[in-house]
Design an enzyme around this catalytic site. Structure first.
Site, PDB file in Angstrom:
ATOM      1  CG  ASP A   8      34.116 -18.059 -46.911  1.00 28.95           C
ATOM      2  OD1 ASP A   8      34.072 -18.430 -48.103  1.00 28.95           O
ATOM      3  OD2 ASP A   8      35.033 -17.362 -46.447  1.00 28.95           O
ATOM      4  CG  ASP A 129      44.206 -20.420 -49.262  1.00 31.65           C
ATOM      5  OD1 ASP A 129      43.806 -19.806 -50.275  1.00 31.65           O
ATOM      6  OD2 ASP A 129      43.628 -21.412 -48.797  1.00 31.65           O
TER       7      ASP A 129
END
Length: 245
Positions: A8, A129
């Site tokens: 990330d 998500d």
């Protein structure tokens, strides 16, 4: 079943968040390319990369870091974060990204997903998500009114390569994958499903190779690798043995 190590990106660095909160970021490596090379050396075969700044901005924000990784590893890379139009998709695929992940735009602009999947077969995934059952968008900062299943069903016949399902409540907390919800989703749709959020230890690998998880296409692991809670050699060996059985 593929185990995807996650990188990330925030401000050009490798970080891990807790529950998607940008204010709860831990920097693990200042050099994303070095981290990608490390994962390749450990034996991983597919890299999962998210441009966190891009997810909030709605456009790529860590392009230099992504390109540096593409230059040093030969394994395929799937990339998400800030991918909201066909031009961005085409640009990333042209630069060597194997698969793009569309998140926010899958909720707000489903036609983009369908057009992209048709134009680039096998190279477009959808990232869903979920928080409290509802899909979050805009870098998880906003909640929608639709469920992951509702979104996934929209793309059943679109040719989407995979659905990446993340349980935000577990993400970065090392408490284990939400396999019940992920397996339920995989059983309801024909698109391959990848589990994400909460991977904590070798116990998650053992759960992934049980018969009940057979429909899952893979899982994403992040903090457990950076914290040393998961031995990559042990994890990959276990998955290889299961695949050969």
């Amino acid at each position: 079943m593929i185990l995807f190590p996650a990188i990330d990106l925030k401000n050009g660095q490798c970080v891990r968040l807790e529950q998607g909160d940008m204010d709860r970021a831990t920097v693990f490596n200042l050099d994303p390319a070095a981290q990608a090379k490390s994962f390749a050396a450990q034996g991983f075969e597919y890299l999962h990369v998210v441009d966190l700044d891009g997810a909030f901005a709605g456009k790529p924000m860590n392009a230099q870091a992504v390109e540096s990784m593409l230059q040093v590893v030969k394994m395929p890379v799937q990339l998400g974060g800030g991918i909201r139009d066909l031009a961005t998709i085409e640009a990333w695929l042209g630069k060597g990204v194997s698969r793009v992940i569309i998140g926010t735009a899958a909720v707000r602009d489903p036609a983009l997903v369908k057009d992209a999947a048709k134009k680039f077969p096998g190279r477009v995934a959808v990232g869903l998500d979920a928080r409290d059952g509802k899909v979050a968008v805009q870098g998880w900062a906003e909640s929608s009114e639709v469920t992951a299943l509702e979104i996934a069903q929209r793309f059943e016949d679109a040719g989407v390569a995979a659905i990446i399902f993340t349980d935000i409540a577990r993400d970065g907390l090392l408490k284990g994958l939400n396999l019940d919800a992920t397996i339920e989703l995989a059983a309801t749709i024909s698109t391959p499903v990848i589990a994400s959020g909460g991977f904590g230890s070798i116990d998650d690998v053992k759960a992934l190779i049980l018969p009940r998880a057979a429909k899952l296409a893979g899982a994403i692991v992040g903090r457990a690798l950076y914290d040393g809670r998961l031995d990559p050699t042990e994890a990959l060996a276990l998955m290889r043995r299961a695949a050969a059985a």
